[in-house]
Structures are given as C-alpha cells and as structure tokens.
Design an enzyme around this catalytic site. Structure first.
Site, mmCIF file in Angstrom:
data_model
loop_
_atom_site.group_PDB
_atom_site.id
_atom_site.type_symbol
_atom_site.label_atom_id
_atom_site.label_comp_id
_atom_site.label_asym_id
_atom_site.label_seq_id
_atom_site.Cartn_x
_atom_site.Cartn_y
_atom_site.Cartn_z
ATOM 1 N N LYS A 176 0.720 -1.082 -0.088
ATOM 2 C CA LYS A 176 0.017 0.099 -0.024
ATOM 3 C C LYS A 176 0.781 1.068 0.059
ATOM 4 O O LYS A 176 0.587 2.325 -0.633
ATOM 5 C CB LYS A 176 -0.958 0.075 1.109
ATOM 6 C CG LYS A 176 -1.991 -1.126 1.222
ATOM 7 C CD LYS A 176 -3.194 -1.125 2.298
ATOM 8 C CE LYS A 176 -3.933 -2.478 2.127
ATOM 9 N NZ LYS A 176 -4.900 -2.549 3.300
ATOM 10 N N ASP A 203 -9.933 1.993 3.058
ATOM 11 C CA ASP A 203 -9.683 1.080 4.307
ATOM 12 C C ASP A 203 -10.333 1.734 5.500
ATOM 13 O O ASP A 203 -11.325 1.215 6.046
ATOM 14 C CB ASP A 203 -8.400 0.843 4.731
ATOM 15 C CG ASP A 203 -7.823 -0.322 3.649
ATOM 16 O OD1 ASP A 203 -8.823 -1.104 3.325
ATOM 17 O OD2 ASP A 203 -6.703 -0.479 3.530
HETATM 18 P P1 NDP Z 1 0.584 -4.916 9.585
HETATM 19 O O1 NDP Z 1 1.947 -6.054 9.232
HETATM 20 O O2 NDP Z 1 0.988 -3.510 9.041
HETATM 21 O O3 NDP Z 1 0.695 -4.567 11.346
HETATM 22 C C1 NDP Z 1 0.316 -5.633 12.011
HETATM 23 C C2 NDP Z 1 0.334 -5.397 13.574
HETATM 24 O O4 NDP Z 1 0.187 -6.449 14.234
HETATM 25 C C3 NDP Z 1 1.363 -4.502 14.300
HETATM 26 O O5 NDP Z 1 0.932 -3.544 15.096
HETATM 27 C C4 NDP Z 1 2.133 -5.556 15.031
HETATM 28 O O6 NDP Z 1 2.728 -5.075 16.183
HETATM 29 C C5 NDP Z 1 1.119 -6.297 15.486
HETATM 30 N N1 NDP Z 1 1.425 -7.764 15.818
HETATM 31 C C6 NDP Z 1 1.903 -8.619 15.020
HETATM 32 N N2 NDP Z 1 2.141 -9.762 16.100
HETATM 33 C C7 NDP Z 1 1.693 -9.672 17.137
HETATM 34 C C8 NDP Z 1 1.742 -10.217 18.209
HETATM 35 N N3 NDP Z 1 2.002 -11.491 18.333
HETATM 36 N N4 NDP Z 1 1.279 -9.885 19.153
HETATM 37 C C9 NDP Z 1 0.629 -8.433 19.421
HETATM 38 N N5 NDP Z 1 0.519 -7.486 18.190
HETATM 39 C C10 NDP Z 1 1.119 -8.169 17.169
HETATM 40 O O7 NDP Z 1 -0.617 -5.414 9.280
HETATM 41 P P2 NDP Z 1 -1.992 -4.829 8.822
HETATM 42 O O8 NDP Z 1 -2.298 -3.612 9.591
HETATM 43 O O9 NDP Z 1 -1.780 -4.502 7.505
HETATM 44 O O10 NDP Z 1 -3.159 -5.959 9.116
HETATM 45 C C11 NDP Z 1 -3.449 -6.354 10.606
HETATM 46 C C12 NDP Z 1 -4.672 -7.309 10.240
HETATM 47 O O11 NDP Z 1 -5.879 -6.824 9.821
HETATM 48 C C13 NDP Z 1 -3.893 -8.599 9.407
HETATM 49 O O12 NDP Z 1 -4.612 -9.579 10.137
HETATM 50 C C14 NDP Z 1 -4.782 -8.312 8.258
HETATM 51 O O13 NDP Z 1 -5.139 -9.733 7.552
HETATM 52 C C15 NDP Z 1 -6.209 -7.692 8.621
HETATM 53 N N6 NDP Z 1 -6.754 -6.873 7.690
HETATM 54 C C16 NDP Z 1 -8.073 -6.961 7.103
HETATM 55 C C17 NDP Z 1 -8.783 -6.153 6.330
HETATM 56 C C18 NDP Z 1 -10.160 -6.468 5.744
HETATM 57 O O14 NDP Z 1 -10.663 -6.094 4.996
HETATM 58 N N7 NDP Z 1 -10.804 -7.158 6.765
HETATM 59 C C19 NDP Z 1 -8.084 -5.118 5.724
HETATM 60 C C20 NDP Z 1 -6.752 -4.650 6.175
HETATM 61 C C21 NDP Z 1 -6.166 -5.635 7.082
HETATM 62 P P3 NDP Z 1 4.190 -4.513 16.183
HETATM 63 O O15 NDP Z 1 4.315 -3.006 15.552
HETATM 64 O O16 NDP Z 1 4.696 -4.544 17.498
HETATM 65 O O17 NDP Z 1 5.027 -5.201 15.330
#
Ligand code: NDP
Length: 268
Positions: free
Chosen positions: A80, A115
C-alpha cells in the site's frame, strides 16, 4: 487455464482483465469473487484477477498492467505504501495523510484509500470511545478515520514506539497505553495480525463494558472474538470491512453504487 481455475499469476503473466488485486501473498484474497458478484449484478463485462507482485517490483508491475489495459488495481499487504508512492501526485486526503493507498486508477495514476472510511461505514453507530490494538498499515487508516469522525481514540501496540510514531505522523489526539486495558471503551478493534500467527496480546475481557463491540479485522472466528463473545460482547469480523472497502473502490472506479448485499453474499 480459465481464470476461474487460476488462483493467481505473476504480474508478467497477468491475463487480460480490467481489474486486479495485487499483494504478496495474494492467493488468499477474496476480492475477485466479491468483485465478480458486483459486476454480475451490475451487468458489466469486467473481471478481477489476483496478481502476485513481489516487494521491489510494484512500479514495474503497475506500469505493465496499465500497458496491457487494466483499468484499476486494489492493493493489499505489503504494497500500500509503494502504491501511494507510484501514484504520487493525486491521492485523496486519507491516502496522502497516511502515505498508503489501496485503490489505484492506472490511466491517471490517481489513488484513494478506502480502508478507513470503509471501516467507519461498517459501524452501526459511532462509538464515543474506541480502543485500537495495533499500529500497522490498517491501524493507521482506521485511527485517522475514527478521529476524523469525532471518536475519542486510545491506541495500544506491542511496540509502543510505533504507536507513538503513528500518533505523531498523523497528528492525532489519541492516548497511547502501555498495557491493553479494555475498561471503558464502546469499541475495541483488533488491528494486529497476532491471531494469524497464533499469539497475541493477553486481554482481560472481564473489565470491558458489556455493551462494547469487539471488532477483529481478520475474517471469520478468531480467539479475540471468541473471548469477547464468551463475555457477552457483540462481535464483528473482517468480512463487512472487506465488503465496505471493496464497494467504495468499485464506486470510485465505476461511478455507480456498488451492490453491497450481492458482494457480501458472495463471501458467505
Ligand atoms: P501490519 O503488518 O501493518 O501490522 C501488524 C500489527 O500487528 C502491528 O501493530 C504489530 O505490532 C501487530 N502484531 C503482530 N504480531 C503480534 C503479536 N504476536 N502480538 C501483538 N501484536 C502483534 O498489518 P495490517 O495492519 O496490514 O493488518 C492487520 C490485520 O488486519 C491483518 O490480520 C490483516 O489480515 C487484517 N486486515 C483485514 C482487512 C479486511 O478487509 N478485513 C483489511 C486490512 C487488514 P508491532 O508493531 O509490535 O510489530
């Protein structure tokens, strides 16, 4: 091979179509079947295909898709930001603010981000106070859109500095928490990918408001939603958001109202 049989192709082998969804990985994307239902319902002879694009190849892939006649592209993780940079000139307010676009019009290089507004569309009523778990790409769009809608926002992220960077870069009022304390919120959003990896924040649901809505961006039942439901909270998974953001993208490309009910039905 017919397109119906094709889960995805590399961008160099992309078949002729009007719309694509790009990502890495992309095989799991449900956008093509959702778009197909919309095109059918609207009587339009269009189709959407999944196109796999590796990091570092986004510009080249988009140029190629434009050159073979694609009209629009939906962009998912992790492209993105790259999509926003490719577009550069002409984004809507949200994509410019967060530096990320999920919807591109190839001929003009315009982009938007659906989004955040799509997320707000899925809420029956606006909460007074919302807790956002996560500070990744989708959290950025949701945080900006919730605050713009007048919601009092609090953010927790595993890596606190990322939540602080999000607040600073988007110029938000949000409070940042050290621990994910659920007390007092009307909406609790899981925008982490924790569930996908089996881990996740330890949450004390007992202190949450019984009237709160627990919202997970992931599709289907998740440990987060199961725990919230066990405490009697209302829950929502990521399917309504998929429909809402997709509908807004289609409306921007096509200039007609998207058939949301048909799109949702295609996903159930
Ligand atoms: P990103 O990879 O940009 O961000 C991931 C986030 O998850 C960060 O805040 C990260 O924290 C956190 N994280 C990862 N692992 C853990 C853990 N074990 N414990 C706590 N926090 C954790 O992902 P996106 O923002 O793009 O997507 C997030 C979720 O939303 C995904 O599951 C995606 O599939 C879903 N999604 C669904 C959509 C829909 O249309 N329904 C649209 C967009 C996304 P840290 O900063 O500490 O690494």
């Amino acid at each position: 091979m017919s397109l119906g049989e094709s889960r995805s192709t590399g961008w160099r082998d992309a078949p002729v179509a009007q719309f694509a969804v790009i990502g890495d990985p992309i095989e799991h994307s449900r956008s093509p079947e959702m778009h197909a239902a919309a095109f059918r319902s609207l009587g339009l002879p269009y189709r959407t295909v999944r196109v796999h694009v590796e990091p570092g190849e986004v510009d080249e892939a988009l140029e190629h898709l434009a050159s073979i006649g694609f009209l629009g592209v939906n962009v998912t993780v992790p492209h993105k930001e790259a999509a926003w940079r490719w577009s550069g000139r002409s984004g809507d307010g949200l994509s410019a603010r967060i530096g990320a676009a999920n919807t591109l019009r190839l001929a003009t290089r315009e982009c938007i981000n659906t989004d955040g507004p799509g997320f707000v569309d899925t809420l029956e009523s606006l909460p007074e106070r919302a807790l956002l778990l996560g500070a990744g790409g989708s959290a950025r769009a949701i945080a900006a859109s919730l605050e713009d809608a007048g919601v009092e926002l609090t953010i927790w992220n595993r890596t606190r500095e990322r939540a602080e960077a999000l607040k600073r870069e988007l110029d938000l009022q949000a409070e940042i928490l050290d621990e994910p304390d659920l007390a007092g919120f009307d909406l609790i959003v899981n925008a982490t990918s924790a569930g996908l990896h089996g881990g996740g924040p330890g949450l004390e649901w007992g202190v949450a408001k019984p009237s709160a809505l627990a919202y997970d961006l992931v599709y289907g039942s998740t440990p987060f939603l199961e725990a919230a439901a066990a405490r009697g909270l209302q829950t929502m998974d990521g399917i309504p958001l998929l429909v809402a953001q997709g509908a807004r993208s289609l409306e921007w490309w096509l200039g007609v109202e998207a058939p949301r009910a048909a799109m949702l039905k295609a996903l159930l």
